[in-house]
Design an enzyme around this catalytic site. Structure first.
Site, PDB file in Angstrom:
ATOM      1  N   VAL A  66       4.616   1.096   1.127  1.00  0.00           N
ATOM      2  CA  VAL A  66       4.940  -0.028   2.002  1.00  0.00           C
ATOM      3  C   VAL A  66       4.986  -1.307   1.166  1.00  0.00           C
ATOM      4  O   VAL A  66       4.074  -1.576   0.363  1.00  0.00           O
ATOM      5  CB  VAL A  66       3.900  -0.167   3.131  1.00  0.00           C
ATOM      6  N   GLY A  98       0.828  -1.196   0.000  1.00  0.00           N
ATOM      7  CA  GLY A  98       0.000   0.000   0.000  1.00  0.00           C
ATOM      8  C   GLY A  98       0.858   1.239   0.000  1.00  0.00           C
ATOM      9  O   GLY A  98       2.093   1.172  -0.059  1.00  0.00           O
ATOM     10  N   LYS A 137       9.058   0.322   4.572  1.00  0.00           N
ATOM     11  CA  LYS A 137       8.411   1.602   4.267  1.00  0.00           C
ATOM     12  C   LYS A 137       9.446   2.487   3.595  1.00  0.00           C
ATOM     13  O   LYS A 137      10.434   2.888   4.215  1.00  0.00           O
ATOM     14  CB  LYS A 137       7.872   2.265   5.529  1.00  0.00           C
ATOM     15  N   ASP A 141      -0.388  10.250  14.579  1.00  0.00           N
ATOM     16  CA  ASP A 141      -1.206   9.966  13.389  1.00  0.00           C
ATOM     17  C   ASP A 141      -1.942   8.635  13.553  1.00  0.00           C
ATOM     18  O   ASP A 141      -1.976   7.811  12.643  1.00  0.00           O
ATOM     19  CB  ASP A 141      -0.328   9.943  12.138  1.00  0.00           C
ATOM     20  N   GLY A 143       0.758   5.740   1.220  1.00  0.00           N
ATOM     21  CA  GLY A 143       0.087   6.845   1.882  1.00  0.00           C
ATOM     22  C   GLY A 143       1.026   8.018   1.955  1.00  0.00           C
ATOM     23  O   GLY A 143       2.073   8.047   1.294  1.00  0.00           O
ATOM     24  N   GLY A 144       0.646   8.993   2.765  1.00  0.00           N
ATOM     25  CA  GLY A 144       1.446  10.207   2.854  1.00  0.00           C
ATOM     26  C   GLY A 144       2.838   9.965   3.396  1.00  0.00           C
ATOM     27  O   GLY A 144       3.745  10.738   3.141  1.00  0.00           O
ATOM     28  N   MET A 145       2.998   8.886   4.162  1.00  0.00           N
ATOM     29  CA  MET A 145       4.296   8.639   4.784  1.00  0.00           C
ATOM     30  C   MET A 145       5.131   7.647   3.979  1.00  0.00           C
ATOM     31  O   MET A 145       6.171   7.184   4.446  1.00  0.00           O
ATOM     32  CB  MET A 145       4.096   8.128   6.211  1.00  0.00           C
ATOM     33  N   GLY A 146       4.689   7.310   2.807  1.00  0.00           N
ATOM     34  CA  GLY A 146       5.511   6.476   1.960  1.00  0.00           C
ATOM     35  C   GLY A 146       4.808   5.244   1.448  1.00  0.00           C
ATOM     36  O   GLY A 146       3.648   4.991   1.771  1.00  0.00           O
TER      37      GLY A 146
END
Length: 803
Positions: free
Chosen positions: A26, A19, A41, A134, A21-24
């Site tokens: 995975v 997947g 990640k 978060d 998202g904003g944090m990278g």
């Protein structure tokens, strides 16, 4: 930023993308050195811009790697390979909580169990000085066995504000804040100090979503969502899902407090409360299994005031887990709504009295059995600090062999009282048992054989038996057997009164049942003219018969008023009589100040009476005081959660207030509980009309079983669909069949069609006929087209209603 399957990053071989998202992004990868699967990640490109930043991040990652907890995904490593910065973490095989929630709300036990595990993880991290920042369903993993693994601890702080291109619901656009908007605490949005209490707010938002299937603040547009988080009040979870325990609702709403000082101050405090709620039910499930209702039910005789006091003392003094629930309420006195005890001041014991079973050989004593249970409900409801489930909800389990624990969960109570009656001639045998709803344990049981002649005197014996069995002291002098307020010493009058109540409270309110009830009330009063409750019952039934056209409006209202005033002359503290007078002042006298005063008095006397609360709520909705009305309906549904009538009336009030989504939910709940409730499907159709969905409205109106509401609904819907022939036919039949009693509904149809003159003609006819539906002229959505006409304001003035 992406990598390919099979690519090596250091000694990690990429297996599959999981997947992003904003944090990278995975990936699942294989650690070739340790022969294990890990999660990789890959940080967003440009996150670590120089060696100094990368060094700082490595230091933070080292701190995160010290988290070693069964419900936290461990950070193993941080490395850079060919310009790619990545974290190596524990691989959690299973799914995220976000994916789990796509399937709908979770069972309450799962909410409590998962919530406890998340809180446990937060406690460990916070003790080490690490704040998540978060927390959200997408950052909570669930193992194949259903246990929690919290992901991405502390990365929001380490990575800083997200780039504008981040594929997440984060707050961007120049604000130097990191996090995911729907789960961010107010202090995060304001750019203030973020500490461990911000995580507890986020956990509250997660628990809300797990329990209700909806976010605490559901608006999608960022400006609206930000405004709601900063200043809005989340809807009570129990309104979206009534079976949510009050304790869990209290925990969720405490987490979501705007001011950090009003939230839980530590994750440990939150964890203790969640575990306190979850442990007993889980252990009972594992060790005892489901328990069905026993064939031999519960309590004893008519007018059991001493027994009621004894039971109240038992429930309030024994700290049996699960008996301390909260009451909704605490209305502002300056609002003008009836005052209700505040929930925040005290814990509340709770009990449901189920219908007694008629064990008589001829099975002809149902009225007597029902009367015993209702006598207990009414009497217990007068005990301060005891929440008693209303009659409608308790009686919905009549004739059902349902698990007592399930009943306790549905009614949100900790104790259940059930009983049976075997009556033959002048002899009566009453058996009774008190059960802990959480685990099915019997707390007390007894059987009594008596004659009807001494049924009132036996109250004393029963009260002493109950309180003695549970070691609760009750000082009652011999010969002081107490009855319910406004009762009678005449056994035959009491028996007639029970039969009147039985026919009056049957669900269909047919003309035959109303006439039978009327006859029995009159019989009770002939035997005991001083029977205040019977006078109140007579007044209420006369009022209903006038409202439904069984009696002429003027004559029926006059007779109802006289009976209710006679009841109050005998007992000035009879809440039911005050509530009946309030209804007459609203629907016949149009005396709004008098209506409010009578409802205020009624609720002061009986703050746990769901019928009175619902009546007062309806009255406030009529005059446009919607917030007060909705608050009162919520209070009524706390007491009587399975009352179709209050759900439908709440839906109508929300419709008139323009809160269409909530109105739809309330009306759907009402028809689920009672598909035959008059007008429910028709008003659901009106919700859809207000939303511009006439086709959906037609489906609902066609399901309506009450003729006047069905015809009116068809007239409205066909007009909205542009089907003039069908609309005209429905309206013509409505006029032909119901012009003498339902002129207000005919006026609504003409107003909806834009035929203003005809609408006012029918309103004038309703005024002359003094129809009970006139008070709704101010708030009904169908009359909106009249509001710009000067005749509308003049008509409201004649009713004493301000614009």
């Amino acid at each position: 930023m992406g990598v390919e399957r099979g690519q090596m990053l250091s000694h990690y071989r990429i297996l599959a993308k999981l997947g992003e998202g904003g944090m990278g992004e995975v990936y699942r990868a294989r650690d070739e050195n340790l022969d294990r699967d890990v999660a990789i990640k890959i940080l967003p490109s440009g996150t670590l811009t120089d060696d100094q930043t990368r060094k700082r991040f490595r230091k933070e990652a080292k701190t995160l790697s010290q988290l070693n907890h069964p419900h936290i995904a461990t950070v193993h490593d941080f490395a850079t390979e060919d310009g790619v910065d990545f974290l190596v973490m524990e691989y959690v095989e299973g799914m995220t909580l976000a994916a789990k929630l796509l399937g709908g709300v979770l069972p309450v036990d799962d909410v409590l169990c998962m919530g406890s595990e998340i809180a446990d993880a937060l406690e460990d991290a916070h003790e080490r000085g690490i704040v998540h920042r978060d927390l959200k369903p997408g950052n909570i993993g669930l193992t194949l066995k259903g246990h929690v693994k919290v992901l991405d601890f502390g990365l929001a702080k380490v990575l800083g504000p997200l780039p504008d291109t981040a594929t997440t619901e984060s707050l961007t656009g120049g604000l130097a804040i990191a996090g995911t908007l729907p789960y961010m605490a107010p202090e995060q949005l304001r750019g203030g100090t973020v500490d461990h209490r911000s995580d507890l707010y986020a956990l509250g938002a997660v628990l809300y979503e797990m329990a209700t299937g909806r976010r605490a603040f559901a608006h999608g547009a960022a400006p609206v969502l930000i405004e709601n988080i900063l200043h809005g009040v989340p809807e009570a979870p129990s309104r979206l899902r009534p079976e949510i325990p009050p304790g869990l609702e209290r925990v969720i709403l405490k987490c979501l407090e705007k001011v950090p000082e009003l939230r839980y101050q530590t994750a440990r405090e939150l964890l203790v409360d969640l575990r306190r709620m979850s442990t007993p039910s889980l252990s009972a499930e594992r060790t005892r299994g489901p328990r069905k209702r026993l064939a031999r039910p519960l309590l004893a005789t008519g007018g059991l005031a001493v027994l009621l006091v004894g039971l109240a003392a038992i429930l309030l003094s024994l700290n049996v887990h699960g008996w301390r629930d909260r009451l909704l309420g605490g209305f502002r006195e300056e609002s003008g709504a009836p005052r209700v005890p505040s929930a925040q001041k005290t814990g509340v014991a709770s009990i449901a009295v189920l219908p007694f079973v008629d064990m008589s050989a001829e099975k002809d004593q149902e009225y007597f059995s029902d009367g015993m249970a209702e006598e207990l409900i009414n009497g217990l409801a007068q005990i301060p600090g005891l929440r008693v489930t209303g009659r409608t909800s308790a009686f919905s389990f009549k004739g059902k062999n349902e698990d007592l624990r399930v009943i306790g969960q549905k009614l949100n109570v900790g104790a259940i009282l059930e009983g049976s009656v075997r009556k033959a001639g002048n002899r009566v045998r009453i058996t009774a048992q008190l059960v802990n709803a959480a685990d099915g344990f019997h707390l007390w049981s007894e059987a009594y054989d008596r004659t009807l002649d001494d049924i009132f005197a036996v109250q004393e014996d029963i009260a002493r038996s109950v309180t003695g069995a549970l070691r609760v002291a009750l000082a009652v002098e011999p010969g002081t057997g107490l009855r319910s307020r406004g009762g009678s010493d005449n056994v035959n009058a009491y028996n007639a009164y029970l039969q009147a109540e039985y026919f009056f409270k049957r669900a269909n309110w047919s003309k035959g049942d109303l006439e039978k009830a009327l006859g029995y009330y009159e019989q009770a009063l002939a035997l005991d003219p001083g029977y205040a409750l019977a006078w109140a019952g007579l007044g209420l039934i006369k009022s209903v018969m006038a409202g439904f056209g069984t009696l002429p409006v003027e004559e029926g209202s006059r007779q109802a008023r006289e009976a209710l005033e006679r009841a109050l002359a005998l007992d000035a503290n009879l809440a039911e009589a005050h509530g009946g007078l309030a209804t007459i002042k609203m629907m016949h006298d149009w005396d709004w100040a008098g209506m409010e005063a009578e409802y205020q008095r009624a609720i002061d006397l009986a703050p746990g009476n769901a019928n009175l609360l619902g009546g007062a709520a309806t009255a406030f909705g009529v005059v446009g005081r919607f917030e007060e009305a909705v608050a009162l309906f919520r209070r009524a549904l706390e007491v009587d959660p399975l009352s179709a009538g209050n759900w439908v009336l709440l839906g109508c009030t929300l419709l008139n207030a323009g809160r269409l989504e909530e109105a739809e939910a309330a009306l759907k709940k009402g028809v689920e509980l009672n598909p035959g409730y008059a007008g429910a499907f028709s008003f659901l159709g009106r919700v859809y009309l207000s939303e511009g969905r006439p086709a959906a409205a037609l489906v609902e109106v066609q399901r309506e079983t009450q003729p006047v509401w069905r015809l009116q609904g068809l007239a409205l819907v066909h007009h909205a669909l542009g089907r003039k022939k069908e609309a005209d036919a429905a309206l013509a039949e409505l006029v032909e069949r119901f012009q003498n009693d339902w002129a207000v509904q005919i006026a609504e149809a003409y107003a909806f069609r834009g035929e203003t003159d005809r609408a006012f003609e029918w309103l004038e006819r309703a005024f002359v006929q003094h129809e009970p539906g006139l008070p709704w002229v101010k708030t009904s959505t169908s009359f909106k087209s009249l509001q710009s006409d000067p005749r509308y304001a003049a008509f409201l003035e004649r009713l004493g209603l301000p614009l």
